[in-house]
Design a protein around this motif. Sequence first.
Motif, PDB file in Angstrom:
ATOM      1  N   TYR A  86      24.345  78.956 -21.034  1.00 38.61           N
ATOM      2  CA  TYR A  86      25.168  79.218 -19.688  1.00 38.61           C
ATOM      3  C   TYR A  86      26.401  78.874 -19.853  1.00 38.61           C
ATOM      4  N   GLY A  87      27.246  79.420 -19.417  1.00 41.96           N
ATOM      5  CA  GLY A  87      29.025  79.133 -19.011  1.00 41.96           C
ATOM      6  C   GLY A  87      29.058  78.149 -18.413  1.00 41.96           C
ATOM      7  N   LYS A  88      30.290  78.067 -18.064  1.00 43.43           N
ATOM      8  CA  LYS A  88      30.394  77.229 -17.422  1.00 43.43           C
ATOM      9  C   LYS A  88      29.975  76.383 -15.745  1.00 43.43           C
ATOM     10  N   VAL A  89      29.710  75.758 -15.449  1.00 43.89           N
ATOM     11  CA  VAL A  89      28.531  75.027 -13.798  1.00 43.89           C
ATOM     12  C   VAL A  89      29.913  74.237 -13.200  1.00 43.89           C
ATOM     13  N   ASP A  90      29.898  74.963 -11.709  1.00 45.48           N
ATOM     14  CA  ASP A  90      30.799  74.721 -11.046  1.00 45.48           C
ATOM     15  C   ASP A  90      29.347  74.375  -9.885  1.00 45.48           C
ATOM     16  N   ILE A  91      29.606  73.639  -9.189  1.00 42.15           N
ATOM     17  CA  ILE A  91      28.782  72.944  -7.700  1.00 42.15           C
ATOM     18  C   ILE A  91      30.278  72.132  -6.598  1.00 42.15           C
ATOM     19  N   ILE A  92      30.208  73.560  -5.737  1.00 39.84           N
ATOM     20  CA  ILE A  92      30.324  72.693  -4.285  1.00 39.84           C
ATOM     21  C   ILE A  92      29.129  72.529  -3.464  1.00 39.84           C
ATOM     22  N   TYR A  93      29.583  71.015  -3.173  1.00 42.70           N
ATOM     23  CA  TYR A  93      28.136  70.618  -2.218  1.00 42.70           C
ATOM     24  C   TYR A  93      28.835  70.259  -0.716  1.00 42.70           C
ATOM     25  N   GLY A  94      28.576  70.279   0.253  1.00 39.08           N
ATOM     26  CA  GLY A  94      28.622  69.514   1.213  1.00 39.08           C
ATOM     27  C   GLY A  94      27.811  69.121   1.795  1.00 39.08           C
ATOM     28  N   ALA A  95      27.853  68.193   3.628  1.00 41.55           N
ATOM     29  CA  ALA A  95      26.801  67.262   3.997  1.00 41.55           C
ATOM     30  C   ALA A  95      28.250  66.904   5.126  1.00 41.55           C
ATOM     31  N   ARG A  96      26.992  66.276   6.210  1.00 38.65           N
ATOM     32  CA  ARG A  96      28.130  66.155   7.181  1.00 38.65           C
ATOM     33  C   ARG A  96      28.735  64.755   7.239  1.00 38.65           C
ATOM     34  N   SER A  97      28.203  63.963   7.103  1.00 38.21           N
ATOM     35  CA  SER A  97      28.368  63.293   6.516  1.00 38.21           C
ATOM     36  C   SER A  97      28.533  61.867   5.446  1.00 38.21           C
ATOM     37  N   MET A  98      29.181  60.995   4.901  1.00 43.97           N
ATOM     38  CA  MET A  98      28.590  60.299   3.747  1.00 43.97           C
ATOM     39  C   MET A  98      27.221  59.834   4.021  1.00 43.97           C
ATOM     40  N   ASP A  99      26.870  59.330   4.526  1.00 44.65           N
ATOM     41  CA  ASP A  99      25.313  59.470   5.140  1.00 44.65           C
ATOM     42  C   ASP A  99      24.531  60.784   4.764  1.00 44.65           C
ATOM     43  N   ASP A 100      24.909  62.005   4.990  1.00 42.24           N
ATOM     44  CA  ASP A 100      24.304  63.043   4.403  1.00 42.24           C
ATOM     45  C   ASP A 100      24.157  63.401   3.003  1.00 42.24           C
ATOM     46  N   LEU A 101      24.831  63.013   2.961  1.00 38.55           N
ATOM     47  CA  LEU A 101      24.927  63.861   1.134  1.00 38.55           C
ATOM     48  C   LEU A 101      23.366  63.064  -0.124  1.00 38.55           C
ATOM     49  N   CYS A 102      22.811  64.338   0.039  1.00 38.44           N
ATOM     50  CA  CYS A 102      21.848  64.180  -1.020  1.00 38.44           C
ATOM     51  C   CYS A 102      22.348  64.030  -2.352  1.00 38.44           C
ATOM     52  N   PHE A 103      21.272  63.340  -3.417  1.00 44.34           N
ATOM     53  CA  PHE A 103      21.924  63.681  -4.738  1.00 44.34           C
ATOM     54  C   PHE A 103      22.547  62.998  -4.724  1.00 44.34           C
ATOM     55  N   LYS A 104      22.942  62.068  -4.440  1.00 42.76           N
ATOM     56  CA  LYS A 104      24.777  61.141  -4.845  1.00 42.76           C
ATOM     57  C   LYS A 104      24.270  60.805  -5.883  1.00 42.76           C
ATOM     58  N   TYR A 105      22.704  60.533  -6.773  1.00 39.37           N
ATOM     59  CA  TYR A 105      23.406  60.108  -7.929  1.00 39.37           C
ATOM     60  C   TYR A 105      23.490  61.264  -8.873  1.00 39.37           C
TER      61      TYR A 105
END
Lengths: 346, 283
Positions: free
Chosen positions: B146-165
């Motif tokens: 596969y080529g380049k991988v771009d990931i755009i991810y958002g949530a309501r707040s810092m607390d609501d971000l899944c998979f922070k690691y």
Amino acid sequence: MEAYTISRDNLRTWLDTLARDYTLIAPVREEETVSLFKPVRGFAEINLGYTNSTVSPKGWLFPQTEEMFFFSTSDGQITLADAQTPGPAVLFGLRPCDIKGILALDPVFNGAYQDCYYQKRRQDTILVGLSCTRVERHCFCTSMGGGPTDGEGADLLLTEMDDGYGIEVLTPRGEELVNRYQQYFDADRENRVIPAREELGKKLARQFTRNVDTTGVKEFLDQHFELPYWGELARRCLGCGICTYICPTCHCFDIFDQSPDGESGVRSRCWDSCMFSHFTRMAGGHNPRPTQKERVRNRFLHKLKYHRDRYNLDGCVGCGRCVTRCPVNIDIRQIIADLQEVARHD
Amino acid sequence: MTKCHCRNPLKPYPATIVKIIDETPDVKTFQMVFDDPEVMENFRQKPGQVAQLSVFGVGEATISITSSPTRKGILEFSVKKVGMLTSALHRLEPGNKVGIRGPYGNHFPYEVMKGKDLLFIGGGIGLAPLRALIDFVLAEENRRDYGKVDIIYGARSMDDLCFKYDILDRWPQMPGTTVYTTIDRTEPGWEGHVGFVPAYLEEINPSPENKYAITCGPPIMIKFVLQALEKMGFSDDQVITTLELKMKCGIGKCGRCNIGSKYVCLDGPVFYLSQLKQLPPEF
């Protein structure tokens, strides 16, 4: 295939014997106006004079409530145990539309994932059809490609004659059953059975009070999802779900657990209905079919389009149960006619 | 009649929760292992597929498998507490028993995606199904396909971000991978982007050339993401999403998850936008 005749006396004895050798499921009159298919102990309990049972006989192959398996979570381990299945059965006295209903259910429970519960019961059950003797005002099987003396799908087809019943053997399984009880049958030496059945079929075909033409309806629905018509229909629909419960081809179900002590219990499934508001409502609250309009449309599109798209079979066999039992007189025959009308003006 | 030789597909296999990761106040990731090692070995999910999770005595729910098949010996499910079954799951602890059956449904077209750049756009718990494909693509054995991988991810707040690691530590360090993270409103301690996902996507303005966009999130986010992608010139065959519908059997019998003549459990959950446009708008 072979044909036989059986006298009324011998039919009585044969059915008494069948009830001893198999689980015999047959039409029984429960109350004044309700007739059902249920296990019987012998001929005396059977009502062969019924036109069509109130609830379709699909419930033998796909029970209204069915235990799937038992679970136990004691000692930190999960143990699953299969529920018992009923074993060899004869489903006796099926009207042609209901046999067709079973043929419409078969591909649903077959396929890449075979439904073991249905398949086991289906394999273990011999289907004995019974030609109709009269046509009710709600019947329209001939409009849906069937007929009151069609045996397609049955292992044996019985037709009432002046001096007893004619029996046509339609499958090897039907032949085995006849051979096993050959003392009750006489060979149809004069070839009376098939002509008698055909004659009856012609006579009954003239008795249908309403025929509908389904030509082009599916093709019209392929092109038109949004129609104001569904909204009009939905204003009448109470969402009671009776149409889906008595329909021989409706197959929607729910799955649920019961566990009185929280440690062991049973997982079952039961008939469900796309007419109910919670049917598609998700845990988060989103409902893709939020009003009765979407639900009514889904049911009739399932009958007239979706089932055919998936299985190349109509989802309606023309038994007319939904027509007689709908508390607000929603009539699928009228819907087909109305759709024809809408299509003409499209 | 076809004789049924299969194992009963409606009967789950017993499994054990081995670890629970608290992702957000209402999302937990459950690591599960089948009790029978042979079942574990033979469970071959593909990225995008779902499974039915059982909490015995409560019932079943359809949950997307969030771990990549390249990760052997374990299955991960990230579950938001929204209903009865998910609440019951959230009450469980490591060592507790559950049931799993599946995998069900189609999968992301990872074969077709070979040689292409990939743009992932996720919102909230919607990253869960995408994560199976992201980790599949980023796995050492597949990365060169596969080529380049771009990931755009958002949530309501810092607390609501899944998979922070993953989004803050692991993925940004992978070769050819860029992660863009955003939260809806500014808050103390957040130095990253602030704003809704569709707006951030427009800001980043990725080129559609030789690229697939794969999106999953709340319906309102998906709606505006699809509009933004269209504006940027992505064709309907370059945009892929997954649908969520109430399911019971997962195998096309119970009649619950139909959209027109399609069953999400068999014909989905993964659809190209071009396919979605052919379906009645009942999802």
